[in-house]
Design a protein around this motif. Sequence first.
Motif, short mmCIF file in Angstrom:
data_model
loop_
_atom_site.label_atom_id
_atom_site.label_comp_id
_atom_site.label_asym_id
_atom_site.label_seq_id
_atom_site.Cartn_x
_atom_site.Cartn_y
_atom_site.Cartn_z
N VAL A 67 -3.14 12.42 10.77
CA VAL A 67 -3.05 11.62 9.44
C VAL A 67 -3.86 12.37 8.57
O VAL A 67 -5.10 12.66 8.96
CB VAL A 67 -3.44 10.17 9.88
CG1 VAL A 67 -3.64 9.52 8.39
CG2 VAL A 67 -2.63 9.47 10.65
N ILE A 68 -3.43 12.73 7.53
CA ILE A 68 -4.16 13.49 6.60
C ILE A 68 -4.98 12.63 5.68
O ILE A 68 -6.11 12.77 5.34
CB ILE A 68 -3.26 14.48 5.59
CG1 ILE A 68 -2.66 15.71 6.60
CG2 ILE A 68 -4.11 15.02 4.48
CD1 ILE A 68 -1.63 16.48 5.85
N ASP A 69 -4.03 11.60 5.16
CA ASP A 69 -4.63 10.70 4.20
C ASP A 69 -4.11 9.29 4.50
O ASP A 69 -2.84 8.79 4.83
CB ASP A 69 -4.34 10.91 2.67
CG ASP A 69 -4.54 9.71 1.80
OD1 ASP A 69 -5.93 9.32 1.86
OD2 ASP A 69 -3.87 9.38 0.95
N GLY A 70 -5.06 8.10 4.85
CA GLY A 70 -4.55 6.86 5.27
C GLY A 70 -4.86 6.15 6.34
O GLY A 70 -4.09 5.33 7.03
N MET A 71 -6.11 6.64 7.08
CA MET A 71 -6.63 6.13 8.41
C MET A 71 -6.81 4.67 8.39
O MET A 71 -6.48 3.95 9.32
CB MET A 71 -7.72 6.98 8.96
CG MET A 71 -7.34 8.18 9.72
SD MET A 71 -6.09 8.17 11.19
CE MET A 71 -6.98 7.04 11.97
N HIS A 72 -7.53 4.28 6.99
CA HIS A 72 -7.81 2.83 7.11
C HIS A 72 -6.51 1.89 6.86
O HIS A 72 -6.28 0.90 7.54
CB HIS A 72 -8.66 2.51 5.73
CG HIS A 72 -10.10 3.34 6.02
ND1 HIS A 72 -10.40 4.62 5.58
CD2 HIS A 72 -11.13 2.82 6.71
CE1 HIS A 72 -11.67 4.78 5.82
NE2 HIS A 72 -12.00 3.58 6.45
N GLY A 92 -8.82 5.27 -2.99
CA GLY A 92 -9.32 4.41 -1.83
C GLY A 92 -10.71 4.77 -1.50
O GLY A 92 -11.52 4.71 -2.67
N LEU A 93 -11.21 4.55 -0.56
CA LEU A 93 -12.57 4.46 -0.17
C LEU A 93 -13.08 5.94 -0.36
O LEU A 93 -12.84 7.05 0.09
CB LEU A 93 -13.16 4.25 1.27
CG LEU A 93 -14.63 4.03 1.68
CD1 LEU A 93 -14.92 2.73 0.81
CD2 LEU A 93 -14.74 3.94 3.24
N PRO A 94 -14.13 6.16 -1.52
CA PRO A 94 -14.71 7.45 -1.98
C PRO A 94 -15.41 8.36 -0.97
O PRO A 94 -16.00 7.48 -0.05
CB PRO A 94 -15.21 7.31 -3.17
CG PRO A 94 -15.80 5.77 -3.00
CD PRO A 94 -14.74 4.99 -2.27
N LEU A 95 -15.48 9.40 -0.82
CA LEU A 95 -15.98 10.32 0.03
C LEU A 95 -17.61 10.31 -0.41
O LEU A 95 -17.70 10.28 -1.73
CB LEU A 95 -15.45 11.58 0.19
CG LEU A 95 -14.04 11.90 0.81
CD1 LEU A 95 -13.76 13.38 0.66
CD2 LEU A 95 -14.36 11.43 2.17
N SER A 96 -18.73 10.23 0.45
CA SER A 96 -19.86 10.39 -0.16
C SER A 96 -19.92 11.85 -0.69
O SER A 96 -19.42 12.87 -0.41
CB SER A 96 -20.81 10.08 0.80
OG SER A 96 -20.76 11.28 2.00
N ILE A 106 4.97 2.09 9.61
CA ILE A 106 4.36 2.14 8.41
C ILE A 106 4.97 3.39 7.73
O ILE A 106 5.56 4.44 8.48
CB ILE A 106 2.84 2.49 8.59
CG1 ILE A 106 2.06 2.34 7.30
CG2 ILE A 106 2.47 3.78 9.59
CD1 ILE A 106 0.66 2.62 7.58
N ALA A 107 4.99 3.30 6.29
CA ALA A 107 5.66 4.21 5.56
C ALA A 107 4.77 5.59 5.52
O ALA A 107 3.68 5.58 5.72
CB ALA A 107 5.82 3.73 4.05
N LEU A 156 0.91 -1.15 -0.32
CA LEU A 156 -0.07 0.27 0.08
C LEU A 156 0.81 1.11 0.03
O LEU A 156 1.85 1.27 0.46
CB LEU A 156 -0.86 -0.06 1.44
CG LEU A 156 -1.96 -1.30 1.28
CD1 LEU A 156 -2.50 -1.09 2.56
CD2 LEU A 156 -3.01 -1.33 0.20
N PRO A 157 0.42 2.33 -0.70
CA PRO A 157 1.17 3.57 -0.47
C PRO A 157 1.44 4.17 0.60
O PRO A 157 0.54 3.67 1.67
CB PRO A 157 0.27 4.57 -1.61
CG PRO A 157 -1.11 3.96 -1.53
CD PRO A 157 -0.96 2.62 -1.14
N PRO A 158 2.27 4.88 0.85
CA PRO A 158 2.48 5.66 2.37
C PRO A 158 1.42 6.48 3.00
O PRO A 158 0.68 7.06 1.90
CB PRO A 158 3.71 6.47 2.34
CG PRO A 158 4.49 5.95 0.91
CD PRO A 158 3.38 5.31 -0.09
#
Length: 300
Positions: free
Chosen positions: A31-36, A73-77, A49-50, A19-21
């Motif tokens: 965390v800005i992006d990548g909580m999951h 990733g998981l798209p925003l609604s 984790i990277a 998975l990307p960093p």
Amino acid sequence: MAGESPAHVETLVTCAAQLPPIIVHRPSMRVIDGMHRLRAAELLGRRKIAVRFFDGPEEDAFVLAVQSNIAHGLPLSLADRKHAAERVIASHPQWSDRMIASVTGISAKTVAEIRKSAGADSAGGAGRIGKDGRVRSSDVTEGRRLAHEMIIKNPGLSLRQVARAAGISPETVRDVKNRVMRGEDPLPQGRSRELLGQGAAGTLATSAALPVTPASAPGSAPPSSAVIERLRADPALRFNENGRDLLRLLNLHTLRTEDWNKIVDSVPPHRKEAVAHLARDCARKWLELASLIERNVVQA
């Protein structure tokens, strides 16, 4: 707005691909992006984790978070994206509707409606920053008037040259130019008679008799510092790692002459030859970069 998705975390746990960093806001370590991805790593018992760090204000960190989550990733609604647009309008009111739409994943028309319902429809007479990083007036009346005058005086100017000087988009300039050629008012709905005055409106019929000057007449290029300021405002550069690296490199060349002189004086005599050699090597690399960029522009 609904929090993390346990199902998506489980999907990432079983994912065999690397998975990307994740992206982390360095000043706050949020965390800005990548909580999951972070939760999946924890479930797998990993201690590391990277990470890619983002240095900047929290308002820009939020924009980057939204932009990242509409890209992969998981798209925003839709509700998430509209709520994000409300926050971006509040934190970046100087951004145009199209620019906010590009980072929130909704249409510019929807952004305009949200801006209007939030009571932020007016820009207070100031311009707005577009997707290209340029500032354009939120009221194009003055820009159309100026574009009209430039086209009449110098029909040889390109759309982009007029747009840059008038602070409006090239498409708006095209509309003004077409109206001039058809003998119509440069403003829609016949408002130009009031706003431009009879003198300017009366020049429509005589535009063909005016002399044509070369397209290069507008003047010299803006100073490097002004160009770099425009680049800093461009989200296409600010919100990706390579773009930020480029901005940091370019920022080094905004030093004042006296600062460069201090750097020259600080080089010890026994290192002058080595530093001069490295400086020339850097200059060659910049020339190579310029050639590659120009080549890409031609191919595009």
